[in-house]
Design an enzyme around this catalytic site. Sequence first.
Site, PDB file in Angstrom:
ATOM      1  N   SER A 138      15.765  36.869   1.711  1.00 41.59           N
ATOM      2  CA  SER A 138      15.618  36.188   0.425  1.00 41.59           C
ATOM      3  C   SER A 138      15.382  34.711   0.686  1.00 41.59           C
ATOM      4  O   SER A 138      15.774  34.179   1.736  1.00 41.59           O
ATOM      5  CB  SER A 138      16.894  36.369  -0.407  1.00 41.59           C
ATOM      6  N   TYR A 148      26.175  35.301   0.252  1.00 36.25           N
ATOM      7  CA  TYR A 148      24.880  35.977   0.122  1.00 36.25           C
ATOM      8  C   TYR A 148      23.808  35.208   0.893  1.00 36.25           C
ATOM      9  O   TYR A 148      23.085  35.776   1.725  1.00 36.25           O
ATOM     10  CB  TYR A 148      24.481  36.115  -1.353  1.00 36.25           C
TER      11      TYR A 148
END
Length: 257
Positions: A138, A148
């Site tokens: 990402s 994350y």
Amino acid sequence: MTTALITGATAGIGAAFARRLAHDGHDVVLVARSAERLREHATELHDRHGVEASVLTADLSREEGIAAVEERLGDRARPVDLLVNNAGFGLQGRYLEVPLADELTMLRVHCEAVLRLTTAAVPVMRERRRGGVVNVASVAAFVPRGTYGASKAWVVQFTQGVARDMGGTGVRLMVLCPGFVRTEFHQRAGMDTGGVPGWMWLDADRVVDAGLRDLARGKSLSLPDPRYKALMGAAKLVPRGMLSRVSSTTGRRFGPK
């Protein structure tokens, strides 16, 4: 005919990879936790494209799930030519608001599973002198934003490092780093994305198309949209402290409810 194995294959980017690869004539092995959704997706791909679509029900947050996929990837009688490590999830809450057990589960799925599945697949590919691995990360990997982002930063560094080590072996590795993609991801994490500008949203099928083009070109990193390439280029010019504050503010605005 070649075979691709895709984790997190029932929705979003994983499902888009499965559709595109089946359309191109690849047999597919679909991996996810939901047996029913896997069977439905496999049947659809087989009926539409005439490829062999098999299912492997596995929870990559559990040891037995990772081990089952490792075993399939190491099967030299049924070699996998392309591995797509796509499985992943988000968490609702900031640091200390999320139970440590959930943070550790995220690290297992995003990091341990990627490491172990890549390590299971690459030796077989190297023996055959062909194959590829796409690890889905990402753009969050490039900004300071909690577990994350940290886990996705690990995926970027790991993939690019292994890609260099595998140079000249016929095995390609690439990390795919999309931005906001219209999938079930944010809904599952309970994230409010109503304020995200429309121009920031990407289509999963287009993300996959761009990623596979970059893999064919031999790239080890794919930012699959010019808008995000520009944003990430600009982010390199911003002082780290300011970037951290912007990332934190954006996370509160577009993050969990």
